[in-house]
Write a protein that holds these residues in place. Structure first.
Motif, PDB file in Angstrom:
ATOM      1  N   LYS A  70       0.835  -1.205   0.000  1.00  0.00           N
ATOM      2  CA  LYS A  70       0.000   0.000   0.000  1.00  0.00           C
ATOM      3  C   LYS A  70       0.872   1.259   0.000  1.00  0.00           C
ATOM      4  CE  LYS A  70      -3.425  -0.006   3.028  1.00  0.00           C
ATOM      5  NZ  LYS A  70      -4.680   0.343   2.330  1.00  0.00           N
ATOM      6  N   ILE A 435      -3.113  -3.746  -5.388  1.00  0.00           N
ATOM      7  CA  ILE A 435      -3.350  -2.487  -4.678  1.00  0.00           C
ATOM      8  C   ILE A 435      -3.943  -1.479  -5.657  1.00  0.00           C
ATOM      9  CG2 ILE A 435      -2.345  -0.670  -3.269  1.00  0.00           C
ATOM     10  CD1 ILE A 435      -2.152  -3.469  -2.038  1.00  0.00           C
ATOM     11  N   GLU A 451      -3.684   5.971  -2.819  1.00  0.00           N
ATOM     12  CA  GLU A 451      -4.004   4.537  -2.786  1.00  0.00           C
ATOM     13  C   GLU A 451      -5.385   4.369  -2.181  1.00  0.00           C
ATOM     14  OE1 GLU A 451      -4.916   1.451  -0.177  1.00  0.00           O
ATOM     15  OE2 GLU A 451      -3.649   3.039   0.679  1.00  0.00           O
ATOM     16  N   TYR A 454      -7.548  -2.687  -1.798  1.00  0.00           N
ATOM     17  CA  TYR A 454      -6.807  -3.828  -2.331  1.00  0.00           C
ATOM     18  C   TYR A 454      -7.752  -4.945  -2.780  1.00  0.00           C
ATOM     19  CZ  TYR A 454      -7.502  -4.927   2.624  1.00  0.00           C
ATOM     20  OH  TYR A 454      -8.050  -5.103   3.861  1.00  0.00           O
TER      21      TYR A 454
END
Length: 481
Positions: A70, A435, A451, A454
């Motif tokens: 991440k 991710i 980000e 996931y």
């Protein structure tokens, strides 16, 4: 040797056959209720659904592996952004394959045509997914590290259907009275971030009446995943009009306005979001390439542009892994070290120095993967197929269109895979961690870079490909330890 035992043994709860039947029934129902679904395309009914393949229990994953992957996402996105805006670098990377790979050549022609004409829209957005597999980093088979499989810049899917898997697995664990802490099964909602990115890009277009266009396939099994994303978009701004079209529909319905506005059935389009168009089979005639060119020419914000599509090529990945290349695109010794730590061997096949690695691959094909410049799964070659094909093309210019990659020695564990038409066998499996991220930019500025969750997919150890819709992989959740 690495420890290999079933997830039920990890949790201390082996299942009897009778209990297993009940668990599969109840958890499958919970998965459908939660939206872990795919569309059945071979039916006359337009929205007939079945559960996506999934694991009965979450797979155990070291928390530091998830944390590391991440943390690297924004740096990887910055690298791809700078590659996509570096014409000379991309030209140098791709020049060798343009004469032997017709599809990449067509994309390059679109890219150069629009570049020479002058772009009408400076804003770009990519919704990405960086895929990794986990290797054991120590002899005792306890500590794991992540190794990059590929970086996806085009049609990065499953962010919606994965969002509810954590609830499905909380339910399956609760049925067996298996205790867990909240931070071992954390919330994971990628589409919230993906939707945030699309809404932000829509706002940058500065026309509240303009629509967000999803380009989808025929048939389209991934409809539920797209609906998840649409729902999160509308939760952020219910005034946004979302429309869905296929390539054949757009060929008939799309026009460009006086100022290159993209118009579909009289509606101006702010964002072109591709969930289709990444494979040669999506372009059966020149009309599809003409459509892609006109969309690229338009004022609409593309997700992604052709430049970002090309930047996701395997050839770019291979060159970025060469010594000294990352340093051209990103600063920071520690960041570069961390990015490079995820790379495995990636090899070009079209130089005088390639003969040694080609010989190695022919002698030990089980150590390698042969990859073309394609997305969407099912394109890579392994084992005897790799050996036979590489032997066939080793003296051919076609070598330029492939790269060779070390095969990742994925950490093996056990879990039960719940797939329509197959029994819930407990078997040796491996997992792939993706991710998700969002990047919005102009050629001179990064506007958003974050980000946002996931995807964990788990497949039988012997399966080479990992596609969800090919029936090999199952949706999974990480049980963090």
């Amino acid at each position: 040797m690495p420890r290999v035992q079933s997830v039920e043994e990890d949790y201390g709860k082996p299942l009897s056959p009778e209990r297993l039947d009940e668990m599969v029934q109840r958890v499958s129902g919970w998965a459908l209720l939660s939206g872990v679904q795919k569309k059945i395309t071979a039916t006359e009914f337009p929205e007939r659904l079945e559960p996506m393949p999934f694991t009965l229990f979450p797979s155990i994953l070291p928390a530091d592996v998830l944390s590391k992957t991440k943390s690297l996402q924004t740096a990887f996105q910055t690298v791809i952004y700078k590659v996509a805006n570096n014409h000379e670098f991309m030209k140098a990377c791709l020049s060798g394959l343009l004469n032997v790979d017709d599809f990449t050549q067509q994309l390059w022609k679109i890219y150069e045509t629009v570049r020479n004409e002058g772009t009408t829209q400076e804003v770009s957005i990519i919704l990405t997914r960086n895929d990794y597999m986990m290797e054991y980093a120590e002899e005792d088979g306890v500590k794991q590290d992540c190794k990059q499989v590929e970086f996806n810049t085009f049609a990065s899917g499953a962010g919606g259907v994965i969002s509810s898997m954590v609830d499905v697995h909380r339910y399956s664990l609760s049925l067996e009275d298996i205790l867990f802490k909240d931070n071992q099964l954390p919330d994971n909602h990628p589409t919230a971030g993906l939707a945030k990115g699309l809404v932000k890009a829509w706002q940058l277009y500065k026309n509240k009446r303009a629509a967000l266009l999803f380009i989808v396939g025929i048939p389209e099994p991934n409809t539920p995943d797209q609906r998840w994303l649409e729902r999160d978009i509308l939760r952020l701004d219910g005034s946004i009009k979302v429309i869905y079209r296929t390539f054949p529909q757009l060929i008939k319905q799309m026009t460009l306005g006086e100022n290159k506005e993209l118009i579909v059935d009289g509606t101006e389009v702010a964002i072109v979001y591709y969930r289709y168009g990444y494979a040669p089979k999506h372009y059966p005639t020149d009309a599809e390439f003409k459509l892609r060119l006109d969309m690229e020419r338009s004022r609409a914000i593309k997700c992604p542009t052709v430049a970002f599509h090309l930047a996701g090529c395997k050839k770019i990945q291979q060159v970025l892994a060469e010594p000294g290349v990352l340093e051209k695109f990103i600063d920071g010794t520690d960041v570069i070290k961390d990015l490079r730590s995820t790379f495995v061997g990636l090899y070009k096949l079209d130089t005088k120095d390639s003969s040694k690695i080609i010989t190695q691959a022919l002698q030990t094909p089980e150590r390698f993967v042969l990859k073309p410049q394609r997305e969407g799964g099912g394109n890579n070659l392994f084992g005897d197929e790799l050996k036979d094909y590489l032997e066939k093309i080793k003296e051919s210019p076609e070598l330029s269109s492939w790269i060779l990659m070390d095969r990742i020695r994925a950490a093996k564990h056990r879990n039960r895979l719940i797939r329509v038409g197959l029994g819930p066998e407990c078997r040796d499996v491996v997992s792939e961690l993706g991710i998700f991220g969002v990047h919005i930019s102009t050629p001179t500025s990064e506007l958003e870079n974050f980000e946002c969750g996931y995807l964990l997919r788990t497949k039988p150890e012997e399966a080479n490909e990992g596609g969800l819709f090919s029936g090999h992989s199952c949706l999974d959740s990480p049980f963090l330890v």
